[in-house]
Design a protein around this motif. Structure first.
Motif, short mmCIF file in Angstrom:
data_model
loop_
_atom_site.label_atom_id
_atom_site.label_comp_id
_atom_site.label_asym_id
_atom_site.label_seq_id
_atom_site.Cartn_x
_atom_site.Cartn_y
_atom_site.Cartn_z
N LEU A 7 -7.39 1.50 6.78
CA LEU A 7 -8.17 0.33 7.22
C LEU A 7 -9.56 0.33 6.60
N GLY A 8 -9.60 0.42 5.27
CA GLY A 8 -10.86 0.29 4.55
C GLY A 8 -11.09 -1.19 4.26
N PHE A 9 -11.85 -1.46 3.22
CA PHE A 9 -12.17 -2.84 2.86
C PHE A 9 -10.89 -3.65 2.68
N VAL A 10 -9.96 -3.10 1.93
CA VAL A 10 -8.73 -3.84 1.61
C VAL A 10 -7.78 -3.87 2.80
N GLY A 11 -7.57 -2.70 3.43
CA GLY A 11 -6.58 -2.62 4.51
C GLY A 11 -6.97 -3.43 5.73
N GLU A 29 -5.17 4.25 10.66
CA GLU A 29 -6.30 4.75 9.89
C GLU A 29 -6.49 6.24 10.17
N ALA A 30 -6.54 7.04 9.10
CA ALA A 30 -6.61 8.50 9.25
C ALA A 30 -8.00 8.99 9.66
N ASN A 31 -9.02 8.26 9.24
CA ASN A 31 -10.39 8.67 9.57
C ASN A 31 -10.69 8.22 11.00
N GLY A 83 -6.91 4.80 -0.41
CA GLY A 83 -7.68 4.95 -1.64
C GLY A 83 -6.85 5.55 -2.78
N THR A 84 -7.21 5.16 -3.99
CA THR A 84 -6.60 5.76 -5.19
C THR A 84 -7.77 6.17 -6.10
N PRO A 85 -8.51 7.21 -5.68
CA PRO A 85 -9.76 7.55 -6.38
C PRO A 85 -9.55 8.18 -7.76
N SER A 95 -2.55 10.96 -4.38
CA SER A 95 -2.15 11.85 -3.28
C SER A 95 -2.21 11.16 -1.91
N PHE A 96 -3.17 10.25 -1.69
CA PHE A 96 -3.22 9.54 -0.40
C PHE A 96 -1.98 8.65 -0.24
N LEU A 97 -1.57 8.06 -1.36
CA LEU A 97 -0.41 7.16 -1.31
C LEU A 97 0.87 7.96 -1.00
N GLU A 102 5.04 9.62 2.80
CA GLU A 102 5.73 10.72 3.51
C GLU A 102 5.64 10.53 5.02
N GLN A 103 4.46 10.12 5.49
CA GLN A 103 4.31 9.90 6.94
C GLN A 103 5.22 8.76 7.41
N THR A 104 5.39 7.76 6.55
CA THR A 104 6.27 6.63 6.89
C THR A 104 7.71 7.13 7.02
N THR A 118 2.78 -1.54 -1.96
CA THR A 118 1.50 -0.92 -2.34
C THR A 118 0.50 -2.02 -2.64
N LYS A 119 -0.59 -2.04 -1.85
CA LYS A 119 -1.70 -2.95 -2.15
C LYS A 119 -2.82 -2.18 -2.84
N SER A 120 -2.82 -0.87 -2.65
CA SER A 120 -3.78 -0.04 -3.38
C SER A 120 -3.59 -0.30 -4.87
N THR A 121 -4.65 -0.10 -5.65
CA THR A 121 -4.55 -0.30 -7.09
C THR A 121 -3.87 0.92 -7.71
N PHE A 154 -7.31 -8.69 -5.08
CA PHE A 154 -8.38 -9.05 -6.02
C PHE A 154 -9.70 -9.33 -5.32
N LEU A 155 -9.79 -9.02 -4.02
CA LEU A 155 -11.00 -9.40 -3.29
C LEU A 155 -12.24 -8.68 -3.82
N ARG A 156 -13.39 -9.32 -3.55
CA ARG A 156 -14.69 -8.72 -3.93
C ARG A 156 -15.38 -8.24 -2.66
N ILE A 205 -1.37 -6.66 -13.97
CA ILE A 205 -2.27 -7.81 -13.76
C ILE A 205 -3.59 -7.36 -13.13
N LYS A 206 -3.50 -6.42 -12.18
CA LYS A 206 -4.71 -5.94 -11.51
C LYS A 206 -5.65 -5.24 -12.52
N TYR A 207 -5.07 -4.43 -13.39
CA TYR A 207 -5.91 -3.72 -14.38
C TYR A 207 -6.40 -4.67 -15.46
N1 LIG Z 1 -12.77 -2.17 -2.35
C1 LIG Z 1 -12.40 -3.18 -3.13
O1 LIG Z 1 -13.16 -4.09 -3.46
C2 LIG Z 1 -10.98 -3.24 -3.63
C3 LIG Z 1 -10.50 -4.45 -4.19
C4 LIG Z 1 -9.19 -4.49 -4.65
C5 LIG Z 1 -8.40 -3.35 -4.61
N2 LIG Z 1 -8.91 -2.19 -4.10
C6 LIG Z 1 -8.02 -1.02 -4.05
O2 LIG Z 1 -7.50 -0.92 -2.73
C7 LIG Z 1 -7.38 0.47 -2.35
C8 LIG Z 1 -8.20 0.74 -1.10
O3 LIG Z 1 -9.57 0.46 -1.39
P1 LIG Z 1 -10.67 0.42 -0.23
O4 LIG Z 1 -11.96 0.04 -0.87
O5 LIG Z 1 -10.16 -0.37 0.91
O6 LIG Z 1 -10.70 1.99 0.14
P2 LIG Z 1 -11.34 2.69 1.42
O7 LIG Z 1 -11.64 4.07 0.98
O8 LIG Z 1 -12.43 1.84 1.99
O9 LIG Z 1 -10.14 2.71 2.48
C9 LIG Z 1 -9.00 3.49 2.39
C10 LIG Z 1 -8.69 4.00 3.78
O10 LIG Z 1 -7.41 4.62 3.81
C11 LIG Z 1 -7.46 5.66 4.78
N3 LIG Z 1 -6.32 6.55 4.58
C12 LIG Z 1 -6.05 7.38 3.55
N4 LIG Z 1 -4.87 8.01 3.75
C13 LIG Z 1 -4.38 7.57 4.93
C14 LIG Z 1 -3.21 7.83 5.68
N5 LIG Z 1 -2.28 8.69 5.25
N6 LIG Z 1 -3.04 7.20 6.85
C15 LIG Z 1 -3.96 6.33 7.31
N7 LIG Z 1 -5.09 6.02 6.65
C16 LIG Z 1 -5.29 6.63 5.46
C17 LIG Z 1 -8.82 6.30 4.53
O11 LIG Z 1 -9.26 7.06 5.62
C18 LIG Z 1 -9.69 5.07 4.27
O12 LIG Z 1 -10.33 4.60 5.45
C19 LIG Z 1 -7.80 1.27 -3.59
O13 LIG Z 1 -6.67 1.55 -4.36
C20 LIG Z 1 -8.71 0.29 -4.33
O14 LIG Z 1 -8.77 0.57 -5.69
C21 LIG Z 1 -10.16 -2.10 -3.60
#
Ligand SMILES: NC(=O)c1ccc[n+]([C@@H]2O[C@H](COP(=O)([O-])OP(=O)(O)OC[C@H]3O[C@@H](n4cnc5c(N)ncnc54)[C@H](O)[C@@H]3O)[C@@H](O)[C@H]2O)c1
Length: 415
Positions: A7-11, A29-31, A83-85, A95-97, A102-104, A118-121, A154-156, A205-207
């Protein structure tokens, strides 16, 4: 029902966006600190509009939970927004993905068809070459038992809610009809055109998007360095006049073809590197992309040199840095140019630095161990510093020339 993992910016935006479309959404959310903040109805970061969406849907369509079993049992869709850092050699760290998948799998107790999205990049070919084999190694038959797809975002940052709800297009990377149909249904209420493409195309497309933006920024920065070297050129005026050409006028793309102090934030730096790494391992060495990255990597040093040209060689001079977040409108400081500039100034022996940001000071202090002192407001920086540096183009710095007669290094060419 949908489960959104991460549940970061994207989730968080995705979860609340689906809730807005009328779906029931579990958010995992793990954090735990971040989870608790969301559960309490607050955003863990600054995002206009998302706060109201959270209050509207929390406990109704949006259910934050730590109970994987219940969420997965009830869900037909599992969205990964983890995250996909930066990983080794610039590659995306998956590794987060893998962990979330695995948890699923550990929570599945029935044979209901689900689609994992997968919505992560993730770099092109990841789903085909890594995720499907990963699922198969865990005994999952794809796509008979389970579908897998990608749905890049693609959000900002600073505009997350608006960009999700009023998206220009939805990209669905899919390879089986059942998942395709399910994903189209999920987005039915969105009124945004959805394009179904192959798995690799969806990821590409994302890249393509992020590397194109990075390319514009690096080229604008290279031009600003060239103009600086020649001298007598009003760089801001030159770019603004360029943008008056009709061909540049149809949208905010202009803001990317504008000089600054290098691109930063969570996405462009890591995604350009990850894409370069994946193309290299595929046997292709993209020369332009390599140069885009090198130009950007050089910007903190070039910017520090620009600042020192104004500050002079007395290393005790007090330098005031205005703006710490990677972009105005956001409190995200991940890979922020301001941090790289301060680090570079520190490296060159300039440690008498005062800094201010309207919203990102706390985040910045959490992330970076650098020599600087945070000030409570802009006025304190104006009072203490001998020269001023604009590192983030916050609107409140727009009138700086009327507020001080001290020298200003406008790293964002905003004045
Ligand atoms: N931030 C952006 O503007 C943006 C835009 C488009 C795409 N993206 C991509 O989307 C992805 C997420 O980006 P973000 O900015 O939201 O990252 P973020 O770091 O803000 O959020 C990711 C969240 O996932 C959680 N997490 C990790 N492993 C977990 C698990 N096993 N179970 C539950 N929660 C877990 C983390 O604790 C973290 O809060 C990345 O791949 C990023 O490249 C980001």
């Amino acid at each position: 029902m949908v489960t959104v993992v991460g549940l970061g910016f994207v989730g968080l935006t995705t979860a609340l966006g689906f809730a807005e479309y009328g779906h029931k959404v579990y958010g995992i959310e793990a954090n735990l600190e971040r989870f608790g903040t969301i559960l309490g109805g607050k955003l863990p970061f600054l995002e206009p509009g998302l706060d109201e969406a959270l209050l509207r849907h929390l406990g109704n369509n949006f259910i934050p939970t730590t109970d994987w079993d219940e969420a997965i049992k009830n869900s037909e869709y599992v969205y990964y927004c983890v995250g996909t850092p930066y990983g080794e050699d610039g590659q995306a760290d998956l590794s987060f993905l893998y962990g979330a998948i695995e948890q699923t799998l550990a929570a599945i107790r029935d044979d209901k068809f689900r689609v994992l999205v997968t919505k992560s990049t993730i770099p092109p070919s990841t789903t085909e070459r890594r995720l499907i084999p990963f699922l198969q190694d865990h005994g999952v038959k794809v796509p008979d038992q389970m579908g897998i797809a990608n749905n890049p975002e693609f959000l900002r940052e600073g505009h997350c809610w608006d960009d999700f709800i009023h998206a220009d297009r939805i990209v669905l990377g899919v390879s089986d009809q059942r998942s395709e149909q399910m994903l189209k249904e999920l987005y039915q209420k969105s009124n945004v055109p959805a394009y179904c493409v192959s798995l690799n195309t969806g990821e590409f497309i994302k890249y393509l998007s992020n590397t194109s933006l990075a390319c514009l920024i690096s080229y604008a920065n290279e031009m600003s360095l060239a103009a600086d070297a020649i001298g007598g050129i009003d760089i801001a005026a030159a770019f603004r006049i360029l943008h008056m050409d009709k061909r540049w006028q149809s949208g905010s793309i202009r803001s990317y073809f504008y000089p600054g102090c290098g691109y930063g934030g969570y996405c462009l730096p890591k995604d350009t590197n990850a894409f370069y790494a994946v193309t290299k391992s595929a046997g292709f060495d993209g020369k332009i992309l390599k140069q885009v990255i090198e130009t950007n990597d050089a910007m903190p040093e070039k910017t520090a040199e620009r600042i020192i040209r104004v500050a002079g060689h007395d290393k005790n001079v007090c330098i005031g840095v205005l703006g710490l977040s990677f972009n105005p409108g956001s409190d995200d400081t991940r890979d922020a140019p301001s941090a790289k500039i301060i680090k570079e100034l520190n490296r060159k022996g300039y440690n008498n630095i005062v800094a201010y940001d309207p919203v990102a000071m706390e985040e910045f202090q959490k992330f970076y161990q650098l020599q600087y002192i945070c000030k409570k407001n802009c006025q304190q920086v104006l009072d203490d510093a001998e020269i001023l540096v604009i590192a983030t183009a916050w609107p409140e710095f727009k009138n700086l020339r009327n507020e001080t007669s001290k020298p200003i290094v406008d790293c964002r060419y905003m004045l």
